[in-house]
Design a protein around this motif. Structure first.
Motif, short mmCIF file in Angstrom:
data_model
loop_
_atom_site.label_atom_id
_atom_site.label_comp_id
_atom_site.label_asym_id
_atom_site.label_seq_id
_atom_site.Cartn_x
_atom_site.Cartn_y
_atom_site.Cartn_z
N LEU A 102 76.25 -47.73 95.09
CA LEU A 102 74.88 -47.88 94.31
C LEU A 102 73.64 -48.73 95.68
CD1 LEU A 102 76.49 -49.39 90.71
CD2 LEU A 102 75.48 -46.91 91.39
N LEU A 103 74.09 -49.47 96.56
CA LEU A 103 73.03 -50.41 97.12
C LEU A 103 72.68 -49.45 98.07
CD1 LEU A 103 74.28 -54.09 96.56
CD2 LEU A 103 71.89 -52.39 95.41
N LEU A 104 73.69 -49.16 99.28
CA LEU A 104 73.54 -48.38 100.24
C LEU A 104 73.07 -46.45 100.02
CD1 LEU A 104 76.04 -50.43 102.36
CD2 LEU A 104 73.28 -50.06 102.58
N ASN A 105 73.90 -46.38 99.00
CA ASN A 105 73.99 -44.24 98.40
C ASN A 105 74.87 -43.80 99.49
OD1 ASN A 105 73.27 -42.68 97.01
ND2 ASN A 105 71.20 -42.22 97.80
N THR A 106 75.98 -44.62 99.96
CA THR A 106 77.10 -43.46 99.88
C THR A 106 77.46 -42.74 99.66
OG1 THR A 106 78.78 -44.79 100.34
CG2 THR A 106 77.67 -45.48 101.89
N ARG A 107 77.30 -42.50 97.84
CA ARG A 107 77.92 -41.81 97.28
C ARG A 107 77.63 -39.89 97.22
NH1 ARG A 107 76.18 -42.74 91.02
NH2 ARG A 107 73.90 -43.53 91.95
N ARG A 108 76.34 -40.34 97.93
CA ARG A 108 75.34 -38.94 97.90
C ARG A 108 75.81 -37.49 98.75
NH1 ARG A 108 72.94 -42.04 101.55
NH2 ARG A 108 72.40 -41.24 103.21
N ASP A 109 76.93 -38.22 99.78
CA ASP A 109 77.93 -37.26 101.15
C ASP A 109 78.98 -37.07 99.91
OD1 ASP A 109 75.66 -37.70 102.42
OD2 ASP A 109 76.46 -39.03 103.66
N VAL A 110 79.31 -37.35 99.46
CA VAL A 110 81.25 -37.72 99.06
C VAL A 110 81.14 -36.84 97.90
CG1 VAL A 110 83.31 -38.72 98.40
CG2 VAL A 110 81.80 -39.40 100.77
#
Length: 317
Positions: A102-110
């Motif tokens: 959520l905070l660093l938004n690394t989920r956008r790439d996965v």
């Protein structure tokens, strides 16, 4: 008037008897021959490597019972008891999801980020806990080591087996999460079995290395959490290494290659490949199964021999 009594002159028979019963003296006497004559052996002497393997195998039931007892006792004082075996890695995954997803938004790439994250956390926790337990395997059990005679490798191996049992409990929760997020079961799930076997061998080898180091340097147990945390951040537990080191990242190409050769990455990616459909073969390092077997053999055999070489020193000094 005193009377002096002279002893009779020694006979040949008495001289031979005295010589036979007299203990060996002088710098040239052979202590090893004397010990062998009386059936004595060196206490705690290191056995040969094949003999050590046989001794360890003969105590396999002790290893299994000891690991199960330690696992049962681990949460015996907690109100929720054995539920913490599942809740601990789940809570860790929730924290990492909040920070990285959520905070660093690394989920956008996965794709399928939650199954991706939870799988990585569970598999990494297996390695992390095995190494930490191995570091204290000898130094934390000196009473047992000094009281009983057994192959000392049984301790780090049993602690790794304990962590494997805990992972299997956690895998039940992982299956529920996978199904809840629409990941269907498939034949590839069977690949999780050989992946876990190879990871267990790798973990056990590292645990034996750290058990020997920790027995000589007790402060290593305080240093290991920092080293393991650094290793975790380099292992793609919370993000995709493929995207973080891609052409747009500005990093040299060798950085991505080095990270993919990381053994923790290899075992985490193998488990993701087995369980998550969206994690395809293109995201795996080249020759991933060869890497997994290679790391397991290097750490397992090397760690076992390294630990065995100091067998007679554990619990002394």
């Amino acid at each position: 008037m005193s009377q002096v009594l002279d002893p009779p002159p020694p006979t040949r028979a008495s001289t031979q008897a005295a010589t036979a019963t007299a203990p060996p003296s002088g710098p040239g006497h052979d202590l090893a021959a004397l010990a062998a004559r009386h059936g004595l052996s060196v206490s705690g002497a290191r056995p040969s490597l094949p003999q050590y393997v046989r001794q360890l195998w003969a105590r396999r039931h002790f290893i299994g019972a000891f690991s199960t007892a330690k696992l049962t006792a681990q949460y015996s004082q907690a109100k929720l008891g054995q539920l913490w075996q599942v809740m601990t890695p789940l809570l860790n995954a929730a924290v990492y999801y909040f920070i990285f997803g959520l905070l660093l938004n690394t989920r956008r790439d996965v794709e399928d980020f939650v199954p991706f994250l939870v799988t990585g956390v569970f598999v990494w926790t297996f390695t992390q806990s095995s190494i930490m337990a191995g570091t204290r395997a000898i130094s934390g059990n000196l009473g047992l080591v000094r009281a009983l005679h057994f192959p000392r490798a049984a301790l780090p191996v049993s602690f790794c087996l304990q962590q494997l049992q805990q992972l299997l409990f956690s895998m039940c929760a992982l299956v529920v999460i996978l199904l809840a997020f629409g990941v269907p079961p498939g034949p590839s799930w069977l690949l999780a079995v050989p992946a876990l076997v190879l990871q267990f061998v790798f973990n056990a080898g590292l645990a034996m290395i750290m058990a020997r180091v920790g027995s000589k340097i007790p402060d290593m147990a305080q240093l290991m959490p920092f080293l393991l945390r650094t290793w975790m951040y380099a292992s793609g537990v919370m993000f995709s290494i493929e995207h973080m080191t891609g052409p747009d990242s500005g990093l040299p190409s060798w950085v991505g290659t080095a990270l993919q050769l990381n053994p923790a990455v290899v075992y985490i990616d193998l488990m993701r490949f087995a369980l998550i459909d969206s994690f395809g073969g293109s995201q795996l390092p080249p020759h991933v199964w060869a890497l997994a077997v290679g790391w397991a053999l290097i750490a397992g055999i090397g760690g076992f021999i390294y630990f065995w070489k100091a067998e007679e020193t554990y619990g002394r000094g």
